[in-house]
Motif scaffolding. Structure first.
Motif, short mmCIF file in Angstrom:
data_model
loop_
_atom_site.label_atom_id
_atom_site.label_comp_id
_atom_site.label_asym_id
_atom_site.label_seq_id
_atom_site.Cartn_x
_atom_site.Cartn_y
_atom_site.Cartn_z
N UNK A 25 0.81 -1.22 0.00
CA UNK A 25 0.00 0.00 0.00
C UNK A 25 0.84 1.26 0.00
N UNK A 26 2.01 1.24 -0.58
CA UNK A 26 2.90 2.40 -0.48
C UNK A 26 2.31 3.63 -1.16
N UNK A 27 1.56 3.48 -2.24
CA UNK A 27 0.98 4.65 -2.91
C UNK A 27 -0.06 5.33 -2.03
N UNK A 28 -0.78 4.55 -1.26
CA UNK A 28 -1.79 5.12 -0.37
C UNK A 28 -1.13 5.85 0.80
N UNK A 29 -0.01 5.34 1.27
CA UNK A 29 0.69 5.95 2.40
C UNK A 29 1.47 7.18 1.97
N UNK A 30 2.23 7.08 0.89
CA UNK A 30 3.13 8.15 0.48
C UNK A 30 2.57 9.03 -0.62
N UNK A 31 1.47 8.66 -1.26
CA UNK A 31 0.92 9.45 -2.34
C UNK A 31 1.80 9.36 -3.57
N UNK A 32 2.05 10.48 -4.21
CA UNK A 32 2.87 10.51 -5.42
C UNK A 32 4.36 10.53 -5.13
N UNK A 33 4.73 10.60 -3.88
CA UNK A 33 6.14 10.72 -3.51
C UNK A 33 6.78 9.35 -3.38
N UNK A 34 8.06 9.28 -3.67
CA UNK A 34 8.80 8.03 -3.57
C UNK A 34 9.10 7.72 -2.11
N UNK A 35 8.81 6.50 -1.68
CA UNK A 35 8.95 6.17 -0.26
C UNK A 35 10.37 6.30 0.27
N UNK A 36 11.34 5.80 -0.45
CA UNK A 36 12.72 5.81 0.04
C UNK A 36 13.25 7.24 0.09
N UNK A 58 7.12 10.76 -8.09
CA UNK A 58 7.20 9.66 -9.06
C UNK A 58 7.42 10.15 -10.48
N UNK A 59 7.18 11.44 -10.75
CA UNK A 59 7.43 12.02 -12.08
C UNK A 59 8.76 12.75 -12.15
N UNK A 60 9.62 12.58 -11.15
CA UNK A 60 10.93 13.23 -11.04
C UNK A 60 10.84 14.74 -10.92
N UNK A 61 9.73 15.26 -10.44
CA UNK A 61 9.61 16.70 -10.18
C UNK A 61 10.24 17.00 -8.82
N UNK A 62 10.98 18.08 -8.76
CA UNK A 62 11.70 18.46 -7.55
C UNK A 62 10.76 19.05 -6.51
N UNK A 63 10.94 18.63 -5.26
CA UNK A 63 10.19 19.17 -4.13
C UNK A 63 11.15 19.38 -2.97
N UNK A 64 10.77 20.29 -2.10
CA UNK A 64 11.53 20.53 -0.88
C UNK A 64 10.63 20.21 0.31
N UNK A 65 11.23 19.68 1.36
CA UNK A 65 10.47 19.36 2.56
C UNK A 65 11.06 20.13 3.74
N UNK A 115 5.23 18.01 8.62
CA UNK A 115 6.04 18.52 7.51
C UNK A 115 5.21 19.27 6.50
N UNK A 116 5.92 20.08 5.70
CA UNK A 116 5.33 20.79 4.57
C UNK A 116 6.14 20.41 3.33
N UNK A 117 5.44 20.06 2.26
CA UNK A 117 6.08 19.73 0.99
C UNK A 117 5.93 20.93 0.08
N UNK A 118 7.05 21.45 -0.41
CA UNK A 118 7.07 22.66 -1.23
C UNK A 118 7.42 22.29 -2.65
N UNK A 119 6.65 22.78 -3.61
CA UNK A 119 6.96 22.55 -5.01
C UNK A 119 8.29 23.21 -5.33
N UNK A 120 9.11 22.53 -6.14
CA UNK A 120 10.39 23.11 -6.51
C UNK A 120 10.22 24.32 -7.40
N UNK A 121 11.22 25.22 -7.37
CA UNK A 121 11.08 26.42 -8.17
C UNK A 121 11.12 26.08 -9.64
N UNK A 122 10.36 26.82 -10.40
CA UNK A 122 10.17 26.56 -11.82
C UNK A 122 11.38 26.85 -12.60
#
Length: 122
Positions: A25-36, A58-65, A115-122
């Motif tokens: 159930x990793x997609x349900x727990x972590x959503x679109x983010x990679x677990x590791x 999962x789409x290799x888009x950059x995020x900051x936490x 935590x807060x997940x921030x979209x990476x700068x464009x």
């Protein structure tokens, strides 16, 4: 059999069952983010001395936490990159930065409770 052996086997069985359920159930727990990568980012925030951790989805888009309430550390990171905070819109979870030429809107959202997940700068 000793109590120590029974407790060890019970703990091992619990870990195996919990791990299997998490893998299924990793997609349900972590959503679109990679677990590791997400777990590594949390580790860097909690154990390491970092205030901002990078991760990808999962789409290799950059995020900051960042930890909840520590958006100023991300703002400081952006200031080091040459961006100036123009507006902090808490109602819409949005930060507006200016790099001298144009404004850039960066959105953040809640991730887990701490935590807060921030979209990476464009």
């Amino acid at each position: 059999m000793s109590k120590r052996f029974v407790l060890t086997v019970a703990a091992g069985g619990f870990i195996i069952i919990f791990g299997a359920l998490l893998l299924l159930n990793w997609e349900r727990v972590f959503g679109d983010y990679r677990p590791v990568q997400t777990a590594t980012a949390v580790f860097k925030l909690e154990v390491g001395s970092q205030g901002v951790a990078r991760t990808t989805d999962s789409d290799d888009a950059l995020h900051y936490m960042v930890k909840k309430g520590h958006l100023d550390e991300y703002i400081q990171l952006m200031n080091e990159k040459g961006y100036v905070l123009k507006e902090k819109d808490i109602d819409h979870n949005r930060l507006v930065f200016n790099d001298g030429q144009e404004d850039e809107q960066i959105y953040y959202k809640r991730f887990a409770r701490k935590y807060r997940m921030i979209d990476g700068e464009g």
